[in-house]
Design an enzyme around this catalytic site. Structure first.
Site, PDB file in Angstrom:
ATOM      1  N   GLU A 160       0.945  -1.230  -0.124  1.00 41.75           N
ATOM      2  CA  GLU A 160      -0.022   0.185   0.034  1.00 41.75           C
ATOM      3  C   GLU A 160       0.989   1.313  -0.022  1.00 41.75           C
ATOM      4  O   GLU A 160       1.676   1.195   0.771  1.00 41.75           O
ATOM      5  CB  GLU A 160      -0.949  -0.026   1.311  1.00 41.75           C
ATOM      6  CG  GLU A 160      -2.045   1.229   1.054  1.00 41.75           C
ATOM      7  CD  GLU A 160      -3.235   0.745   0.469  1.00 41.75           C
ATOM      8  OE1 GLU A 160      -3.822   1.567   0.114  1.00 41.75           O
ATOM      9  OE2 GLU A 160      -3.289  -0.522   0.125  1.00 41.75           O
ATOM     10  N   GLY A 164      -1.045   4.451  -4.903  1.00 35.82           N
ATOM     11  CA  GLY A 164      -1.678   3.438  -5.221  1.00 35.82           C
ATOM     12  C   GLY A 164      -1.607   2.061  -4.297  1.00 35.82           C
ATOM     13  O   GLY A 164      -0.976   2.200  -3.353  1.00 35.82           O
ATOM     14  N   VAL A 166      -0.900  -2.090  -4.632  1.00 34.64           N
ATOM     15  CA  VAL A 166      -0.512  -2.905  -5.380  1.00 34.64           C
ATOM     16  C   VAL A 166      -0.847  -4.490  -5.143  1.00 34.64           C
ATOM     17  O   VAL A 166      -0.856  -4.839  -3.842  1.00 34.64           O
ATOM     18  CB  VAL A 166       1.019  -3.154  -5.464  1.00 34.64           C
ATOM     19  CG1 VAL A 166       1.614  -4.169  -6.504  1.00 34.64           C
ATOM     20  CG2 VAL A 166       1.627  -1.612  -5.726  1.00 34.64           C
ATOM     21  N   LYS A 186      -5.237   5.227  -6.109  1.00 31.89           N
ATOM     22  CA  LYS A 186      -6.138   5.448  -4.876  1.00 31.89           C
ATOM     23  C   LYS A 186      -6.965   6.925  -5.097  1.00 31.89           C
ATOM     24  O   LYS A 186      -6.174   7.885  -5.558  1.00 31.89           O
ATOM     25  CB  LYS A 186      -5.633   5.346  -3.691  1.00 31.89           C
ATOM     26  CG  LYS A 186      -4.789   4.067  -3.358  1.00 31.89           C
ATOM     27  CD  LYS A 186      -3.910   4.258  -2.147  1.00 31.89           C
ATOM     28  CE  LYS A 186      -4.527   4.837  -0.913  1.00 31.89           C
ATOM     29  NZ  LYS A 186      -3.678   4.981   0.270  1.00 31.89           N
ATOM     30  N   ASP A 282      12.511   9.557  -5.816  1.00 30.38           N
ATOM     31  CA  ASP A 282      12.128   8.896  -4.721  1.00 30.38           C
ATOM     32  C   ASP A 282      12.719   7.638  -4.497  1.00 30.38           C
ATOM     33  O   ASP A 282      12.492   6.488  -4.409  1.00 30.38           O
ATOM     34  CB  ASP A 282      10.536   8.645  -4.776  1.00 30.38           C
ATOM     35  CG  ASP A 282       9.998   8.528  -3.371  1.00 30.38           C
ATOM     36  OD1 ASP A 282      10.897   8.739  -2.529  1.00 30.38           O
ATOM     37  OD2 ASP A 282       9.044   7.736  -3.353  1.00 30.38           O
TER      38      ASP A 282
END
Length: 427
Positions: A160, A164, A166, A186, A282
């Site tokens: 999570e 989104g 997965v 999401k 990221d």
């Protein structure tokens, strides 16, 4: 979370990301006997309850979207067999009584002691040992009916994230069932403008990932809109590994030859990333998967920066604070691929010695450290770290981007030299 009868499934809900991560760390050692999913939205929790069999719901009481009591009532209406544990930072006897009346198995006060939490979970799950009635069994079978998204049959949640969720999914390929990782955006209760921006970012992530061709980058198979649910999705190859941060935390001592091999794979992946985007933004241990053979896959391009992209404007700080380069945090006008090299240095430091180079109790204090302080050298913490790797990591963590290696390819070349110097020696 999975859908097998021999392993209990837990769903943990808290809209406080720090507390959610703390619970995840606290329960990490229990993953061998419990399947756990952590979400930060009550609406996401209800979506999961609609599609999967869950044995125990652990929820915060005070949340912005809806309170835990409301979630408890609706969850129990949908899943009568569900056990629920509520957590609160503001204990109240009357509220506790109402929670128990509504069907909560326990009402815990924060901060929650780890041993007590485990004991409470074990007690709440003890009902699984009792035979199910005919009605309960029928309800359970109905909950376990997999959903179809874009022709893929969802099996269970995998992870999570903020953008989104997965899932493990299956689809027949050439007559044989094949496993995939399916990521759903999401949207929940966000405003229309925010949903549109999220959809654009999600689509752009898919477009970026679709361009990547490298053995250490997760492969994207397809992306689109699930017409029945109108939810953007992308399908990737399934890689049965764990995140690098989990891998590191489970090993008190890392073999430095293995560390170099993994960093070499990651440098190769980053070189491919920089062929297509200006900056990943990221790069962190949670976005790297590793399997038992030491092979890695870089995942998640949701905040990658493309030249002239309106979705990643200058001055917008995105990413995970502990891994962010000083130029991101000081709002410098020009940030390029060398910011990723700083993040690479943070990850390499973490891998080499088991801790992050910059840590603090508050976000402002962490930012000050990243921008101003020189980290302790890896060899000071762990003398067995190769001297060449120590020097490279500190160069990667330089405050001035001009003092870092030129690019990921140069980093890979240095890692190769360090590894060759270790051949035939202990370290």
């Amino acid at each position: 979370m999975n859908n097998t009868d021999d392993k209990a499934t837990l769903l943990v809900v808290d809209d406080d990301q720090d507390l959610l991560q703390a619970l995840s760390r606290s329960l990490r050692k229990e993953r061998t006997r419990w399947d756990m999913t952590f979400v930060d939205s009550p609406e996401d929790a209800l979506t999961i309850l609609d599609g999967f069999s869950v044995d125990l719901l652990i929820s915060d009481v005070r949340m912005s979207e809806r309170d835990g009591m409301s979630l408890l009532v609706e969850a129990r209406e949908r899943c009568p067999h569900l056990q629920v544990i509520l957590m609160t930072g503001m204990p109240d006897i009357d509220a506790a009584i109402e929670a128990i009346k509504a069907g909560a198995a326990y009402y815990l006060t924060k901060p929650i002691d780890h041993d007590k939490l485990i004991t409470v979970i074990e007690d709440a799950l003890s009902h699984r040992k009792q035979p199910l009635s005919g009605g309960q069994a029928a309800g359970l079978r109905q909950l376990r009916t997999p959903r179809l998204i874009g022709g893929y049959r969802i099996v269970r949640p995998i992870s999570e994230g903020n953008m989104g969720s997965v899932f493990l999914a299956t689809k027949e390929v050439d007559g044989q069932p094949q496993e995939f990782a399916l990521k759903l955006l999401k949207l929940s209760s966000s405003p229309a403008e925010a949903r549109e921006a999220a959809c654009q970012r999600f689509t752009r992530e898919a477009e970026i990932a679709f361009q990547m061709e490298h053995p250490n980058i997760i492969s994207l198979c397809e992306y689109g809109i699930a017409m029945q649910d109108q939810v953007p999705y992308m399908v990737m190859d399934y890689f049965p590994g764990v995140t690098l941060d989990q891998y590191i935390s489970e090993r008190p001592r890392i073999d430095h030859k293995l560390c170099l091999n993994i960093l070499l794979q990651l440098a190769g992946a980053l070189t491919e990333v920089h062929r297509h985007v200006l900056c990943h933004r990221d790069l962190k241990a949670e976005n790297v998967l590793i399997d038992g053979a030491g092979h890695i896959k870089l995942i998640d391009f949701g905040v990658a920066k493309i030249t002239n992209s309106s979705l990643t404007q200058t001055g917008m700080v995105v990413g995970t604070p502990s891994y962010l380069a000083p130029e991101w945090l000081s709002n410098q006008p020009e940030v390029d691929h060398r910011a990723d090299l700083f993040s690479f240095g943070v990850l390499a430091y973490q891998f080499a010695v088991g801790v992050l180079p910059f840590e603090a109790d508050t976000l402002p204090a962490l930012i000050r450290k990243i921008v101003r302080e020189v980290p302790i050298s890896p060899t000071t913490i762990e003398p067995s770290v190769p001297a060449g790797l120590d020097r490279l990591i500190l160069r990667l963590l330089a405050k001035d981007p001009n003092d870092r290696p030129a690019d990921a390819c140069a980093v890979a070349d240095e890692l190769l030299l360090i590894r060759s110097g270790m051949q035939g020696s202990e370290y």
